[in-house]
Design a protein around this motif. Structure first.
Motif: not given
Length: 930
Positions: A169-173, A206-209, A327-329, A368-371
């Motif tokens: 979920x987004x909350x984990x990011x 994470x911009x789209x997220x 948006x930073x990592x 720092x990239x979530x993906x």
């Protein structure tokens, strides 16, 4: 991917050659040696492919050699498939009737299936084998110049975990500060007219997220009249974007083709409305295109907002955005938190402690990239040993400088770990446009059509395909999972950057093409031979890509156009079928049945001898050509919602590989051909129609016993069964994989109405398997709905009874232990619902004290004579006991029951029950509508 292709070709060669010997479809003298040589060449190449595929990332020459190999392998696939087609033809020359002696069937083998018309079939195949062998000889000799190492890939010994992926979920990011800032900017008033807020950052950040988080936030939902989401991507197609906005506002664009008219419609629809528009993944810096769109958007009300996501600062500047969120990592701590949630999922504590130090080093490489974190965390979740983690940390891929995106390295690491066939499944997804809703079932059938998914260890290929899907999902290669009521994944999407990565790997083999009439997208002569899979979206009429006909190696042609035929010149369909004869998958369906212009499928469809998947849904066709039955390889035929289709081809028995006949809502279908019972591979048949004319061409009800169906089946026109006494045993009882069943007793026979007792007798005979989960009974004329088998349906979750006009009482459904959903409609003789709904009348042997233990939803609709509902009981047998009724009920809907005056106390007193009651004179409850 070449490794998977060569492995598949070798497997196909072994199977076809062996079958050819068994069926005595031998080739001309001397060709046996060519087949052995072909196999030897492929095995020699296969031995070096692990090394070759690793080196292609940095060595251009190796990449070119692999491209040559792939093209040669496709040629070999086609020749072997033609040979296999000849074998299937020979098998079908003598068809064993399931109920009678062997009969001779004469088939004409069409000469147009092969390019050498002047020679016999076997000579033709032999010549082609020699030609592809000569080509492969050259490629085999060329490999020596690269000094490849001989390496063997170690495939996973364990079974694929079919429910192994985690939907993060987004909350984990993390990055909560960005979320708060974004919501404030969207919901706080500003003096600027239609301000543009920008989320900018590198791919995978994470911009789209964040945009999705804002789009679905309650505060944002309550702040705007309309919310619109458009995935822009490349190119900035003005027509597509305008149409997407209009359709998001619930309007059709079928009568709009000019850009000016589209923009005028947008201006009208948003006039005086507060709108929130998200333009996701913007790349174009063309100010003129943007200005035209922005001008029409200004018609919205004050406080409307636009949110864009982009990787390019120049786009933000071009659009004139002043509210910019860079948006930073993730921080190191946030990276590690997300990484370990995935990589350490389900591990013992002591194992996690051993891997923690090296895990932190790997997560720090994700920048720092979530993906990237999700991808590597998902990959390492399945690696148990420290040495395997160290191999990832020390990979040479981290040193690459000319990789297209920073996040491609983690994706490439994950991709390289995939079993070879799953690599092909993943890369195939590049055929779809960005932000496309991938339907799981359809995607698996398309994989099957290309030969990427085959039966394994006595597992059906559909099950293997589901495991492949779950495996890719477990590697975070899919996201945004859509689930049904039973929590099963039915659809998903791909992250934009993962889609970019799939396109990077496909090297122009898979493409999505948009045609808007202003110009034709170029398929250059230099790479057109590489294009194998295409999805086409066309905007406007009389458009088609003539250059597509140059793509003679094309294996997939998928339509994503609202009204495909409206965009085609009249002679295009025969040409499409006649020239693109390598197709494995063809979709010319409409999205809906309205205004479809395709009324006939040309006989040239019979030329597509390699075809496995054919989607004709929502077309206005009345019949299918007999030539379609020459498609012996066909696995999936989708004719759903072809409302005018009256009959199927008589030669349907020749479709011996057909697995899925999707004929939902084929309302005009008069019967199912008798030959359907010979299709031993058939798993899906949605509608089975009983003929009303005693036609010898039609399959009888008993014909169902020859099939082994999965999923759901609806039997229509049961009123046409000529003599119930002749139906000796249930044709459904052994269908253990059938989970849904519809029984429709409609139609009169011989000009007279069926007697009530005939329907009762037939319902008793039609006993399904005890595995049934859904049952729908319609237009039943019996006085009671209580066959002896009903109470044995212990897995039944859904029951619907429609138009059972003679039934005065409901069956004792309260003792069904799994029933969750009950839907009763148009039962015109029902006057009272009382204790018989809970248990059998006068059944003092019942030991149950809980009735309807799992029932969640009830619907009672259009019961015009229903007066009373009362089942208050406190006694079972001789012992007084408190009874619990419907403890799980959360929804009650009653509509148009004009004589109903009361409800049971336990329903009235249930405060958490959602009650929707209308057009009912319920005393004291008139105000209910919660």
């Amino acid at each position: 991917m070449a490794e998977a292709l060569v492995s598949g070709v070798l497997e196909q060669l072994t199977a076809v050659a062996g079958e050819g010997i068994q069926q005595k479809v031998r080739l001309v003298v001397g060709v046996d040696e060519e087949v052995k040589k072909l196999s030897s060449n492929l095995e020699a190449i296969q031995a070096v492919l692990v090394d070759a595929e690793a080196r292609q990332v940095t060595e251009t020459a190796v990449r070119r050699w692999l491209d040559q190999l792939k093209q040669a392998s496709y040629d070999i696939e086609d020749v072997l498939d033609e040979w296999n087609y000849a074998i299937l033809k020979q098998k079908l020359e003598g068809v064993e009737d399931a109920t009678g002696p062997k009969k001779k069937v004469c088939f004409f083998f069409p000469s147009y299936c092969f390019s050498f018309k002047q020679v016999s079939l076997r000579n033709d195949i032999a010549i082609k084998i020699k030609e592809v062998n000569e080509n492969l000889d050259v490629i085999t000799k060329q490999k020596e110049r690269y000094s490849f190492n001989t390496m063997t890939r170690v495939e996973r010994p364990e079974h694929i975990q079919t429910t192994s992926f985690i939907d993060v979920s987004e909350e984990m990011c993390g990055q909560d500060a960005y979320k708060s800032i974004l919501i404030d900017k969207l919901c706080v008033s500003t003096e600027q007219r239609l301000p543009i807020i920008s989320l900018i950052g590198m791919g995978g950040i994470g911009k789209t997220t964040f945009a999705q988080f804002a789009y679905n936030h309650d505060k944002v939902i309550n702040s705007f009249h309309e919310r619109i989401w458009v995935c822009v991507s490349e190119p900035f197609d003005e027509h597509r974007i305008a149409k997407a906005i209009i359709e998001s506002l619930g309007n059709s664009t079928k009568d709009l083709s000019e850009l000016q008219s589209l923009h005028q419609r947008i201006g009208t629809l948003i006039q005086s409305k507060k709108c929130f528009l998200v333009l996701d993944d913007v790349w174009s810096e063309d100010f003129k295109k943007w200005e035209r769109l922005y001008r029409c958007l200004k018609n919205s009300a004050h406080r409307s907002k636009i949110l864009i996501t982009t990787r390019k600062k120049s786009v933000v500047e071009m659009m004139g955005s002043i509210d910019i969120i860079d948006v930073q990592g993730l921080s190191d701590d946030e990276c590690w938190l997300l990484f370990k949630q995935l990589a350490f999922f389900g591990r013992p504590t002591e194992e996690c402690e051993k891997l923690e130090e090296i895990g932190k080093k790997i997560s720090s490489k994700c920048k720092g990239l979530p993906l990237a974190v999700k991808t590597l965390g998902s990959l390492l979740r399945f690696k148990k040993r420290w040495e395997e983690w160290k191999h990832v940390l020390d990979s040479e891929l981290w040193k690459l400088e000319k990789i297209e995106e920073d996040v491609f390295v983690p994706l490439l690491l994950s991709y390289n770990e995939l079993p070879c066939m799953m690599k092909r499944c993943f890369v195939y997804c590049a055929i779809f446009p960005k932000d496309y809703r991938l339907k799981k079932d359809e995607l698996i059938k398309l994989w099957m059509a290309q030969g990427y998914v085959k039966e394994e260890e006595n597992k059906a290929m559909e099950i293997v395909g589901e495991e492949y899907f779950d495996y890719l999902a477990s590697r975070s290669l899919f996201q945004e999972f859509e689930k049904d009521d039973e929590n099963n994944v039915i659809a998903c999407k791909m992250h934009d950057l993962v889609h970019d990565f799939a396109q990077f790997l496909s090297k122009n083999e898979c493409a999505h093409i948009e045609v808007d009439g202003s110009k034709e997208p170029l398929i250059s002569s230099s790479n057109h031979e590489k294009v194998c899979h295409i999805m086409v979206t066309m905007y406007g009429e009389d458009l088609f890509l003539d250059s597509i006909f140059r793509l003679r190696m094309m294996r997939s042609f998928l339509n994503d156009t609202e009204n495909f035929m409206a965009t085609l010149p009249r002679d295009t369909m025969p040409k499409l079928f006649g020239e693109l004869t390598c197709l494995r998958a063809l979709n010319i369906a409409k999205r809906s049945h309205r205004n479809s212009l395709i009324e006939e499928i040309p006989k040239e469809v019979g030329k597509l001898i390699h075809l496995r998947y054919l989607n004709l849904s929502h077309l206005r066709i009345k019949k299918l050509p007999e030539a379609l039955c020459e498609l012996y390889n066909l696995q999936t035929l989708d004719i759903s919602n072809c409302f005018l289709l009256e009959e199927l081809p008589q030669g349907v028995e020749k479709l011996i590989n057909l697995r899925h006949l999707k004929n939902d809502e084929t309302r005009s279908l008069k019967y199912i051909p008798k030959g359907i019972r010979r299709l031993s591979n058939l798993r899906t048949l949605r509608y089975f129609v009983i003929s009303g004319s005693n036609d010898e061409k039609a399959c009888s009800l008993e014909g169902l016993k020859y099939l082994n169906l999965f999923g759901e089946l609806r039997i229509k026109m049961l009123g046409n069964v000529p003599d119930v006494k002749e139906v000796k045993t249930s044709p459904l009882k052994n269908h253990e994989n059938l989970v849904g069943l519809g029984l429709d007793f409609n139609k009169v026979i011989d000009g007279r109405e069926r007697r009530n007792e005939e329907d009762e007798a037939l319902l008793e005979i039609l006993q399904p398997s005890s595995n049934l989960e859904k049952l729908n009974i319609r237009r039943y004329r019996g006085n009671t709905i209580l066959p002896n088998w009903m109470m044995s349906l212990t897995k039944l979750r859904e029951l619907a009874l429609y138009n059972c006009d003679n039934c005065k009482h409901l069956p004792p459904l309260g003792e069904l232990p799994s029933l969750e959903y009950l839907d009763i409609r148009f039962m015109n003789s029902l006057k009272s619902v009382s204790n018989e709904l809970l248990r059998k009348e006068n059944d003092d042997t019942s030991s149950s004290s809980v009735f309807f233990p799992k029932l969640k939803r009830i619907k009672f609709l259009w019961l015009r004579e229903w007066e009373e509902w009362d089942h208050e009981i406190t006694r079972i047998g001789d012992e007084e006991e408190v009874i619990t009724i419907m403890p799980s009920l959360v929804s009650l809907e009653i509509y148009d029951c004009p004589k109903l005056k009361s409800l049971p106390k336990h329903l009235v007193q249930n405060t958490r029950l959602k009650k929707e009651i209308s057009h009912c004179p319920l005393l004291g409850y008139r105000g209910w509508s919660q």
